[in-house]
Structures are given as structure tokens and as C-alpha cells.
Design an enzyme around this catalytic site. Sequence first.
Site, PDB file in Angstrom:
ATOM      1  N   CYS A  87     -13.637 -16.005   3.493  1.00 29.22           N
ATOM      2  CA  CYS A  87     -12.953 -14.619   3.949  1.00 29.22           C
ATOM      3  C   CYS A  87     -12.449 -13.808   2.789  1.00 29.22           C
ATOM      4  O   CYS A  87     -12.850 -12.961   2.298  1.00 29.22           O
ATOM      5  CB  CYS A  87     -12.010 -14.882   4.920  1.00 29.22           C
ATOM      6  SG  CYS A  87     -10.888 -16.189   4.649  1.00 29.22           S
TER       7      CYS A  87
ATOM      8  N   CYS B 166      -9.313 -22.146  12.517  1.00 27.62           N
ATOM      9  CA  CYS B 166      -9.357 -21.863  11.014  1.00 27.62           C
ATOM     10  C   CYS B 166      -8.602 -22.939  10.165  1.00 27.62           C
ATOM     11  O   CYS B 166      -7.256 -23.236  10.377  1.00 27.62           O
ATOM     12  CB  CYS B 166      -8.495 -20.465  10.577  1.00 27.62           C
ATOM     13  SG  CYS B 166      -8.001 -20.224   9.046  1.00 27.62           S
TER      14      CYS B 166
ATOM     15  N   CYS C 234     -17.401 -17.591   6.608  1.00 28.20           N
ATOM     16  CA  CYS C 234     -16.408 -18.721   7.347  1.00 28.20           C
ATOM     17  C   CYS C 234     -17.033 -20.109   7.527  1.00 28.20           C
ATOM     18  O   CYS C 234     -17.890 -20.396   7.836  1.00 28.20           O
ATOM     19  CB  CYS C 234     -15.845 -18.245   8.659  1.00 28.20           C
ATOM     20  SG  CYS C 234     -14.703 -19.329   9.476  1.00 28.20           S
TER      21      CYS C 234
ATOM     22  N   TYR D 237       0.880  -1.244  -0.046  1.00 26.84           N
ATOM     23  CA  TYR D 237       0.007  -0.003   0.066  1.00 26.84           C
ATOM     24  C   TYR D 237       0.881   1.356  -0.105  1.00 26.84           C
ATOM     25  O   TYR D 237       2.003   1.225   0.022  1.00 26.84           O
ATOM     26  CB  TYR D 237      -1.099   0.001   1.149  1.00 26.84           C
ATOM     27  CG  TYR D 237      -1.908  -1.297   1.186  1.00 26.84           C
ATOM     28  CD1 TYR D 237      -2.968  -1.355  -0.047  1.00 26.84           C
ATOM     29  CD2 TYR D 237      -1.907  -2.400   2.098  1.00 26.84           C
ATOM     30  CE1 TYR D 237      -3.765  -2.652  -0.028  1.00 26.84           C
ATOM     31  CE2 TYR D 237      -2.766  -3.432   1.986  1.00 26.84           C
ATOM     32  CZ  TYR D 237      -3.767  -3.452   0.807  1.00 26.84           C
ATOM     33  OH  TYR D 237      -4.560  -4.481   0.839  1.00 26.84           O
TER      34      TYR D 237
END
Length: 641
Positions: free
Chosen positions: A348, A341, A360, A172
Site C-alpha cells: 500500500c 491487515c 496488498c 497539508y
Amino acid sequence: MNYNAMFSPVKIGGVTVPNRFVVPPMGNNFANGDGSLSDRSRAYYEERAKGGFGLITIEATVIDATAKGGAKKPCLFSDDTIDSFRAVADACHRHGAKVSVQLQHAGPEGNPSLTGHALKAASPIPSSVNKAIPREITKAELSRLVQCYGDAAKRAKKAGIDMVELHCAHGYLLHSFLSPRTNQRTDEYGGCLKNRLRLIREILENIRKKAGADFPVLCRINACDDVPGGLTVQDSAVIAAELEELGVDGLHVSRAVHLRDDKMWATAMTHSGFSSDLITEIKGAVKIPVIAVGRFTDPSYGELLVRQGRADLIAFGRQSIADPHLPQKARTGKMDTWFPCVGCLQGCVPNMFAGQPITCLSNPSVGREALAQKKSETKKKIMVIGGGVGGLTAARVCAVRGHDVTLFESQPTLGGQMKAAAVPPGKGDMAVLLRACIASCENSGVKIRCNTTVTPSMLSAEDPDVILLATGAVPVVPNVPGITQVNCVKAADLLTGKAVCGKRVLILGGGMVGCETASFLGERHFAVTILEQKSELGAGLRPEHARELKKLFREYEINTITDATVRQFTHDGAIYTTKSGEDKALTGFDTIVLAVGAKSRTDLLEAARRSGKAYYVIGDAAMPRSALEAIGEGYQIAEKL
């Protein structure tokens, strides 16, 4: 293992964070279109504070109207959104958590079609083939940008936020200045590291001026960029030390630019804490707190890192999506119901990029926290038929909502197709998820009857108010001449130990099941060939997963043939037709493995219709799909009962 270190407090600047569990900034698309945080956002963040996370970081928040990267991004470039941020901060504070907000300018990763403004970066270097060439941001624009960051931090403080975080990573805008790969400027903002840090230094000074010297500021940085010519861990250690000298109160250490997303949000193949050595290098360069990032799931390794002084806090990114109550479960010894996870990247990351609300596989309540599992007004007797993950999820939610639930499974054990899905390389967390589903059902009061095949007469005898058909699907056996004459096994049977194969294996079907079965066999030194009708293998796989599988295929020397339609099986192989119409033969195989899809089990559907009871069909029983869809469907149906 006890988690004493993870539950000890830590200071970031003058703010005491109650423990070392961190929710890092992750885009979720729950914000309103005007940049305010929605009620859905508030409920999402509050649930994670309620679950025991000590530091909650609000996702990347836009500081400049010309640099909004998505329609549902939160914004702090206007006073109009302050109240919505205050609502989130107050909600999290009620549960003892501290709140940070990440301040971001998307730079070369922005969305000009949304903002109507050109992309901007340190230099006119595109981030990827899918992005336009950014315009080199001018010094006048940089001066304005410095003010934007300071104003956003001031608004955050006014909203009751405890600290802010500058996004200096992942390609970024601020990162484009830090990296010599993307900063080719010849003015005072380019060249040596001091110059490449100049913009961040000016932003920090402006924040101190407007928000106060006692308002903590963190920086999220890359441990390394994972691309040639980008920042190395040695570069980042120096940057960390420089940022500490500039007065930064803490570092949040991630890694990679978007060209290497597999290092940013790692797949199931990547183990928890995979970046820990890099983070240790950076921690050794500073005295300020360091937050470690790197697919942390189970808190045990995080506990070791904190004990050893290799990190101060641990970011449980996608894990905090999968189970917002992880810290509470770790504290109370209830890790048997911990939902991990599984690194699937299904609900996601794709939704984040598509501008859709995230979901999820492990936690279908994401984004639905305000509605989650409220008690039903009327208690019902519910019969769940099928003990796969869709049925288990529906049963658990129905029980939590106060219903009388019995789950019937024809097999000796629960799990359905998830048992096979947990076997290929890197998929072991699927078994952890399955255990959590089962334990949560048991703890919720679901009555479970395995080794029980439900018949139409049983439906009448049980006399339920509601029937949930979660009977799953069975593998397709193709109608190809010669199939009864060869040694044929189904992929699921092979993965679960119900069938064996010879050393030379021909897999029919190159979708996800076929590819993962190939990697399972290749790892064990079987000679494997995949035959796929489509033009590519693993159609629909996330790029990160496809990259991992290709790597394994090369390592295991798995042979692949695409654009191939099987016409006939022979005693040791198959005859197939190519895209050009040419017939070819494959010979010398001991076993044919079938991985050509599945078909729904509908044997009880008519009986359910005739019963006169309310009934619903869940997951693969309705249509073979992914576990994400099966679990989500089970949850949403149960939520309405």
C-alpha cells in the site's frame, strides 16, 4: 461479541449513514491521468460498499490544478471529471452505502515537478529534507483557493456525492495554517487560533454558498501532530470545538505529520485503536459525530468505543484494503475467514508514494475487483503442491473459479514459512491471516491432504490437468569451515519450536529474518549478537519497521556487527573479516542461528516438466521472495486458469 452498535445507523448532518464502518480516504493510484476516476476506481470502491461499509470516502481529491500531488490523483477542479465521480457514487449507492469525497490541497507536501508550480504553505517552512521550501501563499491566492474548494464541493454534489471532507491534517495546506509550528504569518491568517482558522472558515462559508447549507461537510484533523511544537491533543480538542461552532457536521480524527509516518500508518507492532485515548479527548469536546482512526482491524474494539460514546464511527483504513467484506463477515458471524491487515506496509504505502497502483499482502485482488474470481469456462483438475500462503491462495481462487482442486502438503500442518513469520513480536496477525487462508480454502471446496509428500509417480497417478508447484524454499546453510562442529540451528526452526538455543546466541544474517529472530530472543532475555555482511541491518525494510526494530534492539541490548564476512566457525563463536580486511573473533556463544536466506525447492520441477501437463511455479519455489509476491503470484496464476 455482537456488533449491534457498529451496525446501528448514524446521522452526519442530514444524511443517515447505515452503519459505523467507514472506508477512509487512501491514495490508491487507480485514477486516470486526467483526474477522472477510472473503471478500476469504481470497482474498487463498489466492492467495499458491497462488503457492507456504510460510509465510503473517495481518496484525497485535488481542488486546484497547481497543487496536484501525484499523476494518478483524482481531481475536481474541472467539470470534466464529474461523470466519473457520479459513476462511483451510483455504484456505491446501489449497495446502500453513503459516499464522501476528501478535498485536498497538498501544500508543502505537493509535487512541483508534476505541476510546474512552486509548493505553497502558510509559511516558507519545508516539511522535510526531501521537500523544497514552500512559498508563502499570498492573500490573493487564498481568495482564489476559497473559490476552488467551493467549486469542488459543488461538483461533488452534482455528481451525487453525499458529503465532502476537508483535509485539515497531516501537514497539508490547511493543516499548515492550523499549526503554530508551521504558521508564522503576521497577517490576519496567523497568530491566534481564530486567525489560524480563518481560511477554513472562509472555505466553509463558500461551500455552503455554492453547495447549499444542507450539504454535509466534515473535517479531517490531527488528534496531535506527534512532533515538538506541533498541535497537541489539547490544541486539537479546542480546534474541534471551534469547527463545530463554524458548522462542521463531523470530524475525522487521525494523527501525525509525515515526519512521523509510523503514527499515521502504524506498523504491525502497533495495536488496533492505539489513538483511542486521544480521540476520546476530542469526542468529549463536541456533539457532532467523530470518526476514529488508528489501525482498526477486528471490529470488536470499535464496537466498544461506539457503545461507550467515545467515538461515533470507526475508520478501517488499510483493513478495508485487506478485506473489503469485513462488515458483512462480522454481521454474519464469518470472522474465521476475515483477512486482517498485518501492518506490513509492503503493497500500500510504497506503491502510493511511487505513483503505482496499490496492492496488498492479505488481499491480492485489490485493484482487480472487476476481474476477480470469475467462473472458468472449462472445469479443470488442479493439483497444488505446497500449503504455504502462495499455494493456499492459488488453491482457493482456483476452487472459487469452479475447478476441482486438491492441495498436498508434506507437513502435518499448513502454512509454510508464514508459521515462523507469525512468531516475532508484533507479528501475531500473520497467524490470523494464515487461519483465514486455510478456512477460505476449506469453505471453497479445496480438498486438503497434509502429511503427504508428492512423488513423481503420484503426479502420474493423480493425472491432473494443471500442476501448481508451490513447494517453497529451504533455509541456506552456508559452506563455512567449522559449521559442522558448532551448535547450529536455523532461524525458522527456532521460531516454530523445532529447535532450542542456549542463552548466548550469535545470529548469522541481519536481514528481516535475522532481525526479527533477534527481537524474539531479546524479548525473552537471551544475549544476542547479529553478524551481517552488508553495511546495514534489515536492508529493504520499510523505515517505519526499521525504526521499531532499532527501538527493540536498544531495549533488549542486542549487539550488532555489520560489514562482517564470516570466515570460520569455532566451537563457541566465529572468526570474521571486517570491511578493512582485519580478522576478528567472537567467542563465548552457546548457539549459532542461521538466517542467511533461502533457496528454492525444485525437487519436483523436472517431474512436472516430464508429465506433459500444464504446470506453473509459484512464490519461493520459483525464487525466494516476500509473502506479498508469493500470494500475488498465486492469485494471478489461478485467475488465468
